[in-house]
Design an enzyme around this catalytic site. Structure first.
Site, PDB file in Angstrom:
ATOM      1  N   ASP A  52       0.850  -1.204   0.000  1.00 22.97           N
ATOM      2  CA  ASP A  52       0.000   0.000   0.000  1.00 22.97           C
ATOM      3  C   ASP A  52       0.882   1.250   0.000  1.00 22.97           C
ATOM      4  O   ASP A  52       0.380   2.377  -0.096  1.00 22.97           O
ATOM      5  CB  ASP A  52      -1.021   0.000   1.145  1.00 22.97           C
ATOM      6  CG  ASP A  52      -0.394  -0.081   2.516  1.00 22.97           C
ATOM      7  OD1 ASP A  52       0.845  -0.222   2.627  1.00 22.97           O
ATOM      8  OD2 ASP A  52      -1.152   0.010   3.518  1.00 22.97           O
ATOM      9  N   GLU A 122      -1.249  -5.375   8.801  1.00 22.53           N
ATOM     10  CA  GLU A 122      -0.383  -4.761   9.811  1.00 22.53           C
ATOM     11  C   GLU A 122      -0.994  -4.942  11.193  1.00 22.53           C
ATOM     12  O   GLU A 122      -2.177  -4.650  11.384  1.00 22.53           O
ATOM     13  CB  GLU A 122      -0.219  -3.262   9.526  1.00 22.53           C
ATOM     14  CG  GLU A 122       0.484  -2.972   8.216  1.00 22.53           C
ATOM     15  CD  GLU A 122       0.665  -1.470   7.965  1.00 22.53           C
ATOM     16  OE1 GLU A 122       0.319  -0.646   8.845  1.00 22.53           O
ATOM     17  OE2 GLU A 122       1.142  -1.126   6.869  1.00 22.53           O
ATOM     18  N   GLU A 189       9.544  -4.146  10.202  1.00 14.21           N
ATOM     19  CA  GLU A 189       9.965  -2.852   9.635  1.00 14.21           C
ATOM     20  C   GLU A 189      10.538  -1.941  10.714  1.00 14.21           C
ATOM     21  O   GLU A 189       9.906  -1.722  11.767  1.00 14.21           O
ATOM     22  CB  GLU A 189       8.753  -2.184   8.956  1.00 14.21           C
ATOM     23  CG  GLU A 189       9.107  -0.840   8.322  1.00 14.21           C
ATOM     24  CD  GLU A 189       8.075  -0.328   7.321  1.00 14.21           C
ATOM     25  OE1 GLU A 189       7.097  -1.055   7.022  1.00 14.21           O
ATOM     26  OE2 GLU A 189       8.254   0.806   6.840  1.00 14.21           O
TER      27      GLU A 189
END
Ligand code: KIV
Length: 273
Positions: A52, A122, A189
């Protein structure tokens, strides 16, 4: 050529797990369109993510939050029309998996209309019910912990996560919960390298890092970032493998010059009668 007749060996969930088991690092890049999809298809890259991040990279937004399920279906379909060998995962965008019903309805669009092989969500333990529902319905799921850009406002910006002991403990617990819920791989991340390594060792599924150190089982970068499209984007975790900003800019200057000076088109670019 029909898929059955093709010699291409598509990379599967099992093949990705086998790479971790064999200690072979996994390579992943983002991709959002067919033009780059063809180049990635011809490369040895293992996995493609229709991230995204296309909100920032392709659509001019300043975060991933405005990205819609229709945007993701549109770009995922463009990629899966040409990418046959690498495994293709795609992001479920902001607020499209708030409930189990949302997750199932929207993931079905990404898999059925977009042709994705897996979806990425997420978040940690709180989204395990959604992950379990997807896995129970035959949809492979990729997890994503650490800096989760859809929560940029809650996280007060794009910065390294889990620097403190308590946050590290929580991230490891979330990673284990995601694995138990059935994710087949996990993106990490912007976390300290030591945490990336210890999470990767603690899990049986592969981790794919971006700014999470060399101890992850694989690495992912945004394709346009590694190709050097945006001169001003220089996060510490990024290595630029090309300077396409300059190459494309120089090509446009040359084309403009040739048009203005009437050097283009020459005879070889023109049709006879
Ligand atoms: O959206 C994206 O590109 C991502 C990668 C950075 C992992 O989530």
């Amino acid at each position: 050529m029909s898929h059955a007749a093709s010699k291409v060996q598509p990379i599967t969930v099992a093949a990705i797990q086998a790479k971790k088991d064999a200690g072979e690092p996994i390579s992943m890049v983002t991709c959002y369109d067919s033009a780059f999809g063809r180049i990635v298809e011809a490369s040895p890259i293992d996995m493609v993510l229709v991230g995204d991040s296309l909100g920032n990279v392709m659509l001019g937004h300043d975060s991933t939050i405005p990205v819609t399920i229709d945007d993701m279906v549109h770009h995922t379909a463009a990629v899966t029309r040409v990418v046959r060998r690498p495994f293709v995962g795609t992001d479920m965008p902001f607020m499209t998996y708030a409930t189990k019903d949302d997750a199932l309805r929207n993931a079905a669009k990404l898999v059925q209309k977009g042709g994705a092989h897996a979806v990425k969500l997420e978040g940690g333990e709180v989204i395990c019910p959604q992950i379990e529902a997807l896995v129970a319905n035959g949809i492979p799921v990729i997890g994503h912990l650490g800096l989760t850009p859809q929560s940029v406002h809650a996280l007060s910006g794009y910065k390294v996560q889990a620097k403190e002991k308590a946050a590290q403990k929580k991230l490891l617990a979330d990673a284990k919960a995601l694995q138990d819920a059935g994710v087949f791989c996990l993106v990490l991340e912007m976390i300290p390298a030591a945490l990336g390594a210890s999470v990767s060792k603690s899990l049986s599924i592969p981790t794919i890092g971006i700014g999470a150190g060399a101890g992850c089982d694989g690495q992912v970068l945004v394709l346009q970032d590694l190709l050097g499209f945006d001169e001003s984007f220089k996060p510490k975790f990024l290595k630029k493998y090309a300077d396409l900003n300059k190459i494309v800019g120089d090509a446009l200057v040359s084309f403009n010059k040739d048009v203005k000076s009437k050097k283009f088109p020459a005879a070889e670019h023109s049709f006879g009668s």
